[in-house]
Design a protein around this motif. Structure first.
Motif, short mmCIF file in Angstrom:
data_model
loop_
_atom_site.label_atom_id
_atom_site.label_comp_id
_atom_site.label_asym_id
_atom_site.label_seq_id
_atom_site.Cartn_x
_atom_site.Cartn_y
_atom_site.Cartn_z
N ILE A 637 -4.53 -1.89 -38.52
CA ILE A 637 -5.06 -2.29 -39.81
C ILE A 637 -5.60 -1.03 -40.46
O ILE A 637 -6.54 -0.42 -39.96
N ILE A 638 -4.97 -0.63 -41.58
CA ILE A 638 -5.35 0.62 -42.23
C ILE A 638 -6.29 0.31 -43.39
O ILE A 638 -5.94 -0.44 -44.32
N LEU A 639 -7.48 0.87 -43.36
CA LEU A 639 -8.49 0.65 -44.38
C LEU A 639 -8.26 1.58 -45.56
O LEU A 639 -7.57 2.60 -45.44
N PRO A 640 -8.82 1.28 -46.74
CA PRO A 640 -8.62 2.12 -47.93
C PRO A 640 -8.99 3.58 -47.71
O PRO A 640 -8.36 4.47 -48.27
N ASP A 655 -2.52 -23.29 -38.88
CA ASP A 655 -3.82 -23.73 -39.39
C ASP A 655 -4.90 -22.67 -39.29
O ASP A 655 -5.95 -22.79 -39.92
N LYS A 656 -4.66 -21.62 -38.50
CA LYS A 656 -5.69 -20.60 -38.34
C LYS A 656 -5.10 -19.34 -37.70
O LYS A 656 -3.98 -19.33 -37.22
N VAL A 657 -5.94 -18.30 -37.69
CA VAL A 657 -5.59 -17.03 -37.05
C VAL A 657 -6.62 -16.74 -35.96
O VAL A 657 -7.83 -16.89 -36.18
N ILE A 658 -6.15 -16.34 -34.77
CA ILE A 658 -7.03 -16.08 -33.64
C ILE A 658 -6.92 -14.59 -33.28
O ILE A 658 -5.83 -14.05 -33.15
N VAL A 659 -8.08 -13.95 -33.11
CA VAL A 659 -8.14 -12.54 -32.73
C VAL A 659 -8.69 -12.46 -31.32
O VAL A 659 -9.79 -12.97 -31.04
N LEU A 681 -12.04 -8.49 -41.83
CA LEU A 681 -10.92 -7.80 -42.47
C LEU A 681 -9.72 -8.73 -42.64
O LEU A 681 -9.05 -8.72 -43.68
N LEU A 682 -9.40 -9.52 -41.61
CA LEU A 682 -8.28 -10.45 -41.71
C LEU A 682 -8.54 -11.50 -42.79
O LEU A 682 -7.62 -11.94 -43.49
N GLY A 683 -9.80 -11.88 -42.93
CA GLY A 683 -10.16 -12.81 -44.01
C GLY A 683 -9.91 -12.19 -45.36
O GLY A 683 -9.40 -12.84 -46.29
N GLN A 684 -10.29 -10.95 -45.51
CA GLN A 684 -10.06 -10.24 -46.78
C GLN A 684 -8.57 -10.08 -47.07
O GLN A 684 -8.16 -9.95 -48.22
N MET A 685 -7.76 -10.06 -46.02
CA MET A 685 -6.31 -9.88 -46.18
C MET A 685 -5.61 -11.18 -46.59
O MET A 685 -4.40 -11.19 -46.76
N PHE A 687 -5.98 -14.34 -44.93
CA PHE A 687 -5.88 -15.38 -43.91
C PHE A 687 -7.08 -16.31 -44.06
O PHE A 687 -8.23 -15.85 -44.11
N GLY A 688 -6.86 -17.63 -44.11
CA GLY A 688 -7.94 -18.59 -44.37
C GLY A 688 -8.96 -18.66 -43.26
O GLY A 688 -10.03 -18.05 -43.30
N LYS A 689 -8.61 -19.38 -42.20
CA LYS A 689 -9.54 -19.57 -41.09
C LYS A 689 -9.22 -18.56 -39.98
O LYS A 689 -8.09 -18.49 -39.50
N VAL A 690 -10.23 -17.76 -39.60
CA VAL A 690 -10.03 -16.73 -38.57
C VAL A 690 -11.10 -16.90 -37.50
O VAL A 690 -12.30 -16.96 -37.80
N GLU A 691 -10.64 -16.96 -36.23
CA GLU A 691 -11.56 -17.07 -35.09
C GLU A 691 -11.43 -15.82 -34.22
O GLU A 691 -10.35 -15.25 -34.12
N GLY A 692 -12.54 -15.45 -33.59
CA GLY A 692 -12.52 -14.28 -32.73
C GLY A 692 -13.00 -14.58 -31.33
O GLY A 692 -14.03 -15.24 -31.14
N TYR A 693 -12.22 -14.11 -30.29
CA TYR A 693 -12.56 -14.35 -28.90
C TYR A 693 -12.55 -13.03 -28.12
O TYR A 693 -11.70 -12.16 -28.34
N LEU A 694 -13.53 -12.94 -27.20
CA LEU A 694 -13.58 -11.82 -26.26
C LEU A 694 -13.08 -12.30 -24.91
O LEU A 694 -13.52 -13.34 -24.40
N VAL A 695 -12.11 -11.54 -24.32
CA VAL A 695 -11.58 -11.86 -23.00
C VAL A 695 -12.11 -10.82 -22.02
O VAL A 695 -11.74 -9.64 -22.10
#
Length: 706
Positions: A637-640, A655-659, A681-685, A687-695
């Motif tokens: 993901i390249i920032l400005p 229905d959603k995006v998972i990170v 960032l994914l929301g700004q791009m 994508f509507g619903k974005v969830e984040g998980y740590l493994v």
């Protein structure tokens, strides 16, 4: 000579077989093949295209053209003359110095007559065509040399022609060179030295210094020699006395002691039992003062001992040589190691040698033995390459100097034998007692004169004398302003020095107590501005070991820790493997790829498969590897502002995006902050619903952080 002839015959059979198998011809055979065609056909078909394209022909250096070459060219000349076109033949019989390569000066001297035409009617017709169109002109003006030099050469070669009329009459009977009587200020010096190389070298050096003081530049001076060996001797002596020199022959790499040492070192590494290589190494080290202790004889005895004793001696002298380690080095590095290990200093030669090594390894291989075999042939051509505009004393053979001119010329070794020529000649016995022997190779000895082949002997001796006179002529006509001839007291066999003395006696100038004869006077010389080219070279060769300066990481930083391979962790390997897996079925293929690339061993591969399988057995984690959704692994993901972020795994569902972000250590708040940034960032791009998980891979635990 029956045995050499038998050997030559066997070699010819092998050569013919090789050419037949490879469908090739040697370039030297073409003249003979063409000759067989043109001597039998009035209009040879092989010249049809050339005759249509060219109307005029200029044959230069004709005095060095062979009879066969001339006969092969005649159809083109005849065709051109038939069209009334202009052709020109240019040559100077006095400069015929390539008889050893087939040149025949007699055919130039007898133009328009053809020699060796026998009873061939086609050649007789072509000769008549030449006679009908022939106009002979003599260019007698000399615009190169000062009047004194031309005058001396005219008188000297006039004396030679009158004294040896039988040998030289057909060549030296032509008019002498004309000169401008106002073009004065030249000097010819004839000096007799003891026949010792050291004295000739020392006198040459002093003459160079005199010329420099008189306003000559180093590039104005030429030293003319008969052989490359003499040129190498001069180059080494002058270089040691800080005189810049340029010579294609004498700058051969094989004449450098440092290069020969490196080669001996390579021979030793290739074969540690090679006594000659060890002796060469010790001889060089002793001569340069790089080893101390016993005398040279003792050192040479050491070379004959076993390798261990040789290595122990070098180690005591401060040179640690591990042949086992060195033999495994790439060839170029091995040469650099030799330079570095023994502190070799001749940078110019070493640089060009390293270029030869690099060219070989790039084109062929890194095999040391093969390189040494290749070098045994290449060494005759490999040399230091210098710019022609370099302001340095020129050293070249008389044959290479033909056609050139120099303000000042020195002949340091003008003392060769005038009888120098062929050692053997071919004869045609035609003896009934010797059946099937049409040709024989016999030594050119005085005994031959008292046989039926005495005429062949006398002709060859006469031609050899003319060859040598012509070599003298070429050398003595290169100078424009100064000519220095260093010769020696007379010896038998018609030495050149004897010829000079005979000339001085003829002129009434000879005095046995006198060693220097000057003809003309030195004149002030105005320096001519030279082109502003600057030449420089590094003061020394830098051959520092790169292994001490560079550390090469054997894989990317994503896999290995920054400290190096030895500290890699199982967690980092697991992290890398997960980036290559889309579904559970991809586990064996991803791990096998890591095994093939050398990242892990076989035991590690089995353990890694078990760990990944165990992790995906987790009910919730396994859902993220079902392969049913669009998945992006390690996508940037390249920032400005140019910053790049890289989430470990992004799963795009309807229905959603998972990170997902994999962590090998213990839980930390900064992990959640980082994951939160990915989600934002994914929301700004878009994508509507974005969830984040740590493994947490070590614990096999999943935590929703955003």
């Amino acid at each position: 000579n029956i045995y050499p002839l038998a050997l030559l015959n066997e070699i010819e059979k092998l050569l013919l077989e090789y050419k037949k198998e490879n469908n090739i011809l040697h370039i030297s055979e073409f003249n003979r093949i063409i000759s067989g065609i043109v001597l039998s056909q009035p209009v040879p078909f092989i010249y049809e295209r050339i005759g249509e394209k060219y109307n005029h022909y200029l044959l230069d250096e004709f005095q060095d053209t062979s009879v066969m070459q001339w006969h092969n060219l005649l159809p083109l000349i005849e065709n051109s003359l038939a069209g009334n076109h202009f052709n020109m033949i240019v040559g100077d019989g006095k400069q015929a110095i390539y008889r050893w390569r087939g040149g025949e000066v007699e055919q130039f001297a007898r133009l328009p007559e053809l020699i060796a035409k026998d009873d061939n009617p086609i050649l007789h017709e072509r000769e008549q065509a030449l006679r009908n169109h022939f106009i002979g002109r003599t260019l007698s003006g000399n615009f190169r040399s000062k009047a004194e030099i031309v005058y001396f050469n005219n008188r000297f070669f006039r004396f030679v022609a009158s004294t040896f009329r039988e040998e030289t009459g057909h060549v030296y009977g032509s008019p002498e060179q004309e000169f401008d009587p106002k073009n004065t200020g030249g000097l010819v010096t004839l000096e007799f030295l003891e026949k010792e190389e050291e004295k000739a070298l020392s006198r040459t050096l002093s003459l160079i210094h005199e010329l420099l003081e008189d306003g000559f530049e180093p590039g104005d001076i030429a030293l003319l020699v008969r052989s490359n060996k003499e040129g190498a001797l001069l180059a080494g002596f002058l270089s040691a006395n800080h005189v810049p020199v340029v010579s294609s022959e004498s700058l051969l790499l094989k004449y450098s002691p440092e290069i020969n040492f490196v080669l001996a070192f390579l021979q030793f590494v290739n074969d540690p039992a090679d006594s000659i290589a060890k002796a060469s190494m010790l001889n060089y080290l002793a001569a340069c003062g790089k080893v101390k202790g016993p005398g040279r004889n003792t050192l040479l005895q050491l070379a004959g001992k076993d390798t261990a004793a040789f290595r122990e001696y070098l180690e005591r002298e401060g040179y640690r040589v591990n042949t086992y380690y060195l033999a495994k080095m790439p060839l170029y590095e091995l040469c650099e190691e030799a330079i570095r290990l023994f502190g070799l200093k001749n940078g110019v030669y070493l640089r060009f040698f390293l270029e030869e090594v690099l060219a070989y390894t790039t084109r062929f291989s890194n095999n040391l033995g093969e390189f040494l075999d290749w070098w045994s042939e290449r060494q005759e051509q490999a040399s230091v390459i210098v710019s022609e505009s370099m302001n340095a004393v020129n050293i070249l053979t008389i044959h290479k100097s033909k056609g050139l001119e120099f303000p000042a010329v020195i002949m340091p070794f003008a003392n060769w034998k005038m009888s120098k020529g062929k050692r053997d000649i071919w004869i045609h016995p035609a003896d009934e007692k010797i059946q099937n022997l049409g040709t024989a190779l016999v030594p050119l000895s005085p005994q031959l004169e008292r046989t039926a082949f005495g005429q062949a002997y006398r002709e060859e001796k006469s031609k050899a004398f003319l060859d040598n006179i012509n070599v003298v002529y070429v050398a003595m006509t290169r100078a424009a302003e100064r000519l220095y001839i260093l010769t020696s007291p007379p010896q038998p066999l018609k030495d050149l020095s004897r010829l000079f003395i005979s000339y001085l006696e003829h002129e009434g100038s000879w005095d046995s107590a006198r060693t220097v004869y000057n003809f003309g006077e030195k004149s002030p010389r105005v320096k001519k501005p030279r082109a502003g080219t600057r030449h420089f070279a590094p003061a020394e060769l830098v051959a520092a070991g790169w292994r001490e300066k560079l550390k090469i990481r054997t894989s990317s930083a994503d896999v290995w820790e920054s400290e190096g391979e030895e500290k890699k962790t199982r967690g980092l390997l697991l992290h890398y493997a997960l980036s290559k897996i889309k579904t559970r079925e991809d586990i064996p293929q991803a791990v096998h790829a890591m095994l093939t690339e050398g990242m892990i061993g076989r035991e590690e591969a089995e353990a890694l498969i078990q760990r990944i399988t165990s992790l995906l057995d987790h009910e919730e984690i396994g859902l993220f590897f079902d392969g049913e959704s669009d998945m992006r692994s390690e996508s940037d993901i390249i920032l400005p502002g140019g910053e790049v972020l890289r989430p470990d795994r992004v799963i795009i569902r309807s229905d959603k995006v998972i990170v997902l972000d994999y962590k090998t250590g213990k839980a930390d708040e900064k992990y959640k902050t980082q994951l939160g940034r990915y989600v934002a960032l994914l929301g700004q791009m878009g994508f509507g619903k974005v969830e984040g998980y740590l493994v947490y891979t070590a614990e096999g635990r999943l935590e929703r952080a955003v």
